[in-house]
Design a protein around this motif. Structure first.
Motif, PDB file in Angstrom:
ATOM      1  N   THR A   1      44.803  34.469  50.193  1.00 18.25           N
ATOM      2  CA  THR A   1      46.102  33.791  50.209  1.00 18.25           C
ATOM      3  C   THR A   1      45.932  32.275  50.134  1.00 18.25           C
ATOM      4  OG1 THR A   1      46.069  33.817  52.621  1.00 18.25           O
ATOM      5  CG2 THR A   1      47.248  35.608  51.550  1.00 18.25           C
ATOM      6  N   ASP A   2      44.800  31.769  50.596  1.00 17.96           N
ATOM      7  CA  ASP A   2      44.549  30.312  50.509  1.00 17.96           C
ATOM      8  C   ASP A   2      44.545  29.857  49.066  1.00 17.96           C
ATOM      9  OD1 ASP A   2      41.233  30.094  49.899  1.00 17.96           O
ATOM     10  OD2 ASP A   2      41.934  31.955  50.775  1.00 17.96           O
ATOM     11  N   ARG A   3      44.057  30.712  48.174  1.00 20.07           N
ATOM     12  CA  ARG A   3      43.962  30.346  46.769  1.00 20.07           C
ATOM     13  C   ARG A   3      45.275  30.606  46.033  1.00 20.07           C
ATOM     14  NH1 ARG A   3      39.108  33.085  43.533  1.00 20.07           N
ATOM     15  NH2 ARG A   3      40.618  34.639  42.882  1.00 20.07           N
TER      16      ARG A   3
ATOM     17  N   VAL B   1      36.985  41.433  45.595  1.00 15.89           N
ATOM     18  CA  VAL B   1      38.261  41.080  46.240  1.00 15.89           C
ATOM     19  C   VAL B   1      38.062  40.447  47.622  1.00 15.89           C
ATOM     20  CG1 VAL B   1      39.667  42.752  44.973  1.00 15.89           C
ATOM     21  CG2 VAL B   1      38.565  43.442  47.119  1.00 15.89           C
ATOM     22  N   GLY B   2      36.836  40.541  48.169  1.00 20.94           N
ATOM     23  CA  GLY B   2      36.562  39.885  49.449  1.00 20.94           C
ATOM     24  C   GLY B   2      36.365  40.842  50.616  1.00 20.94           C
ATOM     25  N   LYS B   3      35.955  42.061  50.321  1.00 19.48           N
ATOM     26  CA  LYS B   3      35.745  43.056  51.391  1.00 19.48           C
ATOM     27  C   LYS B   3      34.652  42.600  52.356  1.00 19.48           C
ATOM     28  CE  LYS B   3      34.806  46.110  48.200  1.00 19.48           C
ATOM     29  NZ  LYS B   3      35.061  45.271  47.008  1.00 19.48           N
ATOM     30  N   SER B   4      33.537  42.186  51.785  1.00 20.56           N
ATOM     31  CA  SER B   4      32.407  41.785  52.631  1.00 20.56           C
ATOM     32  C   SER B   4      32.734  40.507  53.397  1.00 20.56           C
ATOM     33  CB  SER B   4      31.159  41.565  51.767  1.00 20.56           C
ATOM     34  OG  SER B   4      30.849  42.757  51.059  1.00 20.56           O
ATOM     35  N   THR B   5      33.429  39.595  52.741  1.00 15.73           N
ATOM     36  CA  THR B   5      33.806  38.337  53.400  1.00 15.73           C
ATOM     37  C   THR B   5      34.723  38.611  54.586  1.00 15.73           C
ATOM     38  OG1 THR B   5      33.697  37.253  51.248  1.00 15.73           O
ATOM     39  CG2 THR B   5      34.804  36.050  53.002  1.00 15.73           C
ATOM     40  N   LEU B   6      35.667  39.529  54.403  1.00 14.81           N
ATOM     41  CA  LEU B   6      36.596  39.839  55.492  1.00 14.81           C
ATOM     42  C   LEU B   6      35.850  40.476  56.664  1.00 14.81           C
ATOM     43  CD1 LEU B   6      39.475  39.964  56.618  1.00 14.81           C
ATOM     44  CD2 LEU B   6      39.725  42.212  55.530  1.00 14.81           C
TER      45      LEU B   6
ATOM     46  N   PRO C   1      30.952  40.011  40.934  1.00 19.74           N
ATOM     47  CA  PRO C   1      31.396  41.357  41.303  1.00 19.74           C
ATOM     48  C   PRO C   1      30.223  42.328  41.450  1.00 19.74           C
ATOM     49  CG  PRO C   1      31.917  40.900  38.995  1.00 19.74           C
ATOM     50  CD  PRO C   1      31.389  39.632  39.580  1.00 19.74           C
ATOM     51  N   GLN C   2      30.459  43.410  42.149  1.00 19.95           N
ATOM     52  CA  GLN C   2      29.460  44.475  42.381  1.00 19.95           C
ATOM     53  C   GLN C   2      28.262  43.991  43.187  1.00 19.95           C
ATOM     54  OE1 GLN C   2      28.457  46.620  38.761  1.00 19.95           O
ATOM     55  NE2 GLN C   2      30.551  46.396  37.997  1.00 19.95           N
ATOM     56  N   THR C   3      28.528  43.128  44.134  1.00 18.85           N
ATOM     57  CA  THR C   3      27.458  42.652  45.008  1.00 18.85           C
ATOM     58  C   THR C   3      27.033  43.745  45.985  1.00 18.85           C
ATOM     59  OG1 THR C   3      28.217  40.356  44.855  1.00 18.85           O
ATOM     60  CG2 THR C   3      26.878  40.944  46.780  1.00 18.85           C
ATOM     61  N   THR C   4      27.995  44.322  46.686  1.00 18.82           N
ATOM     62  CA  THR C   4      27.681  45.362  47.676  1.00 18.82           C
ATOM     63  C   THR C   4      27.383  46.675  46.966  1.00 18.82           C
ATOM     64  OG1 THR C   4      29.192  44.282  49.207  1.00 18.82           O
ATOM     65  CG2 THR C   4      28.543  46.549  49.750  1.00 18.82           C
ATOM     66  N   ARG C   5      26.284  47.319  47.349  1.00 15.55           N
ATOM     67  CA  ARG C   5      25.924  48.596  46.715  1.00 15.55           C
ATOM     68  C   ARG C   5      25.901  49.762  47.698  1.00 15.55           C
ATOM     69  NH1 ARG C   5      20.799  46.466  43.052  1.00 15.55           N
ATOM     70  NH2 ARG C   5      22.049  45.362  41.497  1.00 15.55           N
TER      71      ARG C   5
ATOM     72  N   SER D   1      43.546  35.457  54.581  1.00 17.87           N
ATOM     73  CA  SER D   1      42.517  34.690  53.890  1.00 17.87           C
ATOM     74  C   SER D   1      41.220  34.941  54.643  1.00 17.87           C
ATOM     75  CB  SER D   1      42.851  33.203  53.881  1.00 17.87           C
ATOM     76  OG  SER D   1      41.681  32.492  53.512  1.00 17.87           O
ATOM     77  N   ALA D   2      40.336  35.697  54.040  1.00 15.48           N
ATOM     78  CA  ALA D   2      39.068  36.013  54.713  1.00 15.48           C
ATOM     79  C   ALA D   2      38.235  34.753  54.895  1.00 15.48           C
ATOM     80  CB  ALA D   2      38.297  37.056  53.907  1.00 15.48           C
ATOM     81  N   VAL D   3      38.374  33.824  53.969  1.00 11.25           N
ATOM     82  CA  VAL D   3      37.588  32.596  54.042  1.00 11.25           C
ATOM     83  C   VAL D   3      38.116  31.673  55.139  1.00 11.25           C
ATOM     84  CG1 VAL D   3      37.233  30.410  52.809  1.00 11.25           C
ATOM     85  CG2 VAL D   3      36.574  32.563  51.742  1.00 11.25           C
TER      86      VAL D   3
HETATM   87  N1  LIG Z   1      39.459  31.527  48.060  1.00  9.00           N
HETATM   88  C1  LIG Z   1      39.011  32.632  48.669  1.00  9.00           C
HETATM   89  N2  LIG Z   1      37.897  33.229  48.221  1.00  9.00           N
HETATM   90  C2  LIG Z   1      37.484  34.361  48.857  1.00  9.00           C
HETATM   91  C3  LIG Z   1      38.184  34.916  49.950  1.00  9.00           C
HETATM   92  N3  LIG Z   1      37.530  36.021  50.356  1.00  9.00           N
HETATM   93  C4  LIG Z   1      36.463  36.143  49.546  1.00  9.00           C
HETATM   94  N4  LIG Z   1      36.430  35.142  48.649  1.00  9.00           N
HETATM   95  C5  LIG Z   1      35.393  34.921  47.607  1.00  9.00           C
HETATM   96  O1  LIG Z   1      35.404  35.999  46.702  1.00  9.00           O
HETATM   97  C6  LIG Z   1      34.071  36.257  46.221  1.00  9.00           C
HETATM   98  C7  LIG Z   1      33.717  37.718  46.470  1.00  9.00           C
HETATM   99  O2  LIG Z   1      33.642  37.949  47.866  1.00  9.00           O
HETATM  100  P1  LIG Z   1      32.950  39.256  48.457  1.00  9.00           P
HETATM  101  O3  LIG Z   1      33.232  39.288  49.898  1.00  9.00           O
HETATM  102  O4  LIG Z   1      31.533  39.325  47.993  1.00  9.00           O
HETATM  103  O5  LIG Z   1      33.789  40.380  47.712  1.00  9.00           O
HETATM  104  P2  LIG Z   1      33.570  41.971  47.779  1.00  9.00           P
HETATM  105  O6  LIG Z   1      34.901  42.596  47.701  1.00  9.00           O
HETATM  106  O7  LIG Z   1      32.722  42.322  48.934  1.00  9.00           O
HETATM  107  O8  LIG Z   1      32.797  42.194  46.412  1.00  9.00           O
HETATM  108  P3  LIG Z   1      31.798  43.412  45.991  1.00  9.00           P
HETATM  109  O9  LIG Z   1      30.776  43.575  47.064  1.00  9.00           O
HETATM  110  O10 LIG Z   1      31.218  42.923  44.727  1.00  9.00           O
HETATM  111  O11 LIG Z   1      32.655  44.621  45.804  1.00  9.00           O
HETATM  112  C8  LIG Z   1      33.165  35.288  46.961  1.00  9.00           C
HETATM  113  O12 LIG Z   1      32.922  34.193  46.137  1.00  9.00           O
HETATM  114  C9  LIG Z   1      33.987  34.914  48.181  1.00  9.00           C
HETATM  115  O13 LIG Z   1      33.667  33.631  48.686  1.00  9.00           O
HETATM  116  C10 LIG Z   1      39.358  34.225  50.425  1.00  9.00           C
HETATM  117  O14 LIG Z   1      40.024  34.600  51.387  1.00  9.00           O
HETATM  118  N5  LIG Z   1      39.725  33.103  49.737  1.00  9.00           N
END
Ligand SMILES: Nc1nc2c(ncn2[C@@H]2O[C@H](COP(=O)(O)OP(=O)(O)OP(=O)(O)O)[C@@H](O)[C@H]2O)c(=O)[nH]1
Ligand SMILES: [Mg+2]
Length: 298
Positions: free
Chosen positions: A124-126, A16-21, A37-41, A152-154
């Motif tokens: 939200t960007d998507r 869902v973008g936890k790490s990105t945020l 999915p399941q990148t962060t352990r 939008s974390a991105v």
């Molecule tokens: N379009 C869009 N993509 C996003 C956004 N935030 C994250 N992503 C994408 O979503 C994918 C997963 O992002 P992560 O940050 O790895 O997600 P996570 O929740 O940490 O995932 P796990 O570690 O697997 O639980 C990546 O391809 C990111 O680039 C966003 O705000 N907009």
């Protein structure tokens, strides 16, 4: 004004973008991110310090149905992260129900916690503004959450409003870490994660989920401006070994180069990185093996 401080968990389904945020808020890459999915352990702390105070963000493994011992470790880790936090942010994206009842599992974890819950609708960007708002309104209507946000974390949209709410809610208190720190994780751990990220990005199907990285040697030679890293890429079956190595060693080479370049940037040193592939039979299902690979939870 006195400074605020506290721990904020980032919880939710995988991807869902936890790490990105977290990285976006820190303005630096602390947690690895991949499209899978399941990148962060593990528990990944990201320390954010500014005039208003210090927030320790705790990035967590995505909550999912745990089929193997590794997955059970990951979900347990997420639960524990929730329990050690002052505020829990539940991230969701545009996908509705998760596979294997993931939404219900996340709900279970969130319900078990006594701290305030915030809803964060990400990507939200998507989604577009209207769809994002509809999703927010739908999830927020039950009053399960103290507040809700669109981000939008991105792109960074909405992140300041989220941060301001956190500072408003957190108690006054001292900083837990020196203000220049971004994480409490040692470089050795970061190196392992960077290598794992490159493997995740390069490998397909079940392989990313059968890969663990063990750092055998992490040696700094400051006089030479050099870091020597020797790492074992552990796979579960003999048949996986060849795929990870690739034709003529191509895949391993690509992974090694990408990881080396990133670690050179990170450390400001030249990096000598040696990767070996090793079979550790069915490690993801074996508690003792998990512990030896660093996935330990008491
Ligand atoms: N379009 C869009 N993509 C996003 C956004 N935030 C994250 N992503 C994408 O979503 C994918 C997963 O992002 P992560 O940050 O790895 O997600 P996570 O929740 O940490 O995932 P796990 O570690 O697997 O639980 C990546 O391809 C990111 O680039 C966003 O705000 N907009
Ligand atoms: Mg993550």
């Amino acid at each position: 004004m006195n400074r605020k401080s506290g721990f904020v968990a980032l919880l939710g389904r995988p991807n869902v973008g936890k790490s990105t945020l977290m990285n976006r808020i820190l303005g630096a890459k602390v947690a690895i991110v991949t499209p899978k999915p399941q990148t962060t352990r593990d528990r990944i702390a990201g320390i954010y310090t500014e005039d208003r105070g210090q927030i320790v963000f705790l990035d967590s493994p995505g909550i999912h149905k745990p089929h193997r011992a590794l997955n059970a470790f990951m979900v347990r880790t997420a639960q524990r992260i929730g329990e050690e936090s002052d505020i829990v942010a539940h991230l969701v994206d545009d996908r509705e129900a998760g596979r294997g009842g993931e939404d219900a599992l996340v709900r279970g974890v969130l319900s078990s916690l006594s701290v305030p819950r915030l809803l964060v609708v990400n990507k939200t960007d998507r989604m577009g503004a209207a769809a994002a708002e509809a999703r927010r309104a739908d999830l927020a209507k039950e009053r399960f959450y103290a507040e809700s946000f669109l981000v939008s974390a991105v792109k960074g949209d909405g992140v300041d409003a989220f941060l301001s709410a956190l500072f408003r809610m957190l108690p006054e208190g001292p900083a837990y870490y020196p203000e220049e720190d971004l994480t409490d994780l040692p470089m050795r751990f970061i190196a392992k994660e960077v290598i794992r990220e490159k493997l995740f990005r390069e490998l397909e199907e079940e392989l990313p989920y059968s890969v663990a990285v063990l750092i055998g040697e992490y040696k700094e030679e400051p006089g030479k401006g050099l870091v020597r890293i020797r790492a074992e890429v552990c796979v579960e079956r003999e048949s996986q070994k060849g795929i990870v190595i690739g034709k003529g060693g191509g895949i391993l080479k690509k992974v090694g180069t990408a990881a080396r370049l990133e670690l050179e940037k990170e450390t400001g040193c030249r990096v000598y990185l040696e990767l070996f592939v090793k079979v550790v039979k069915e490690w993801s299902r074996d508690k003792n093996m998990l512990r030896r690979l660093g996935y330990e939870s008491g």
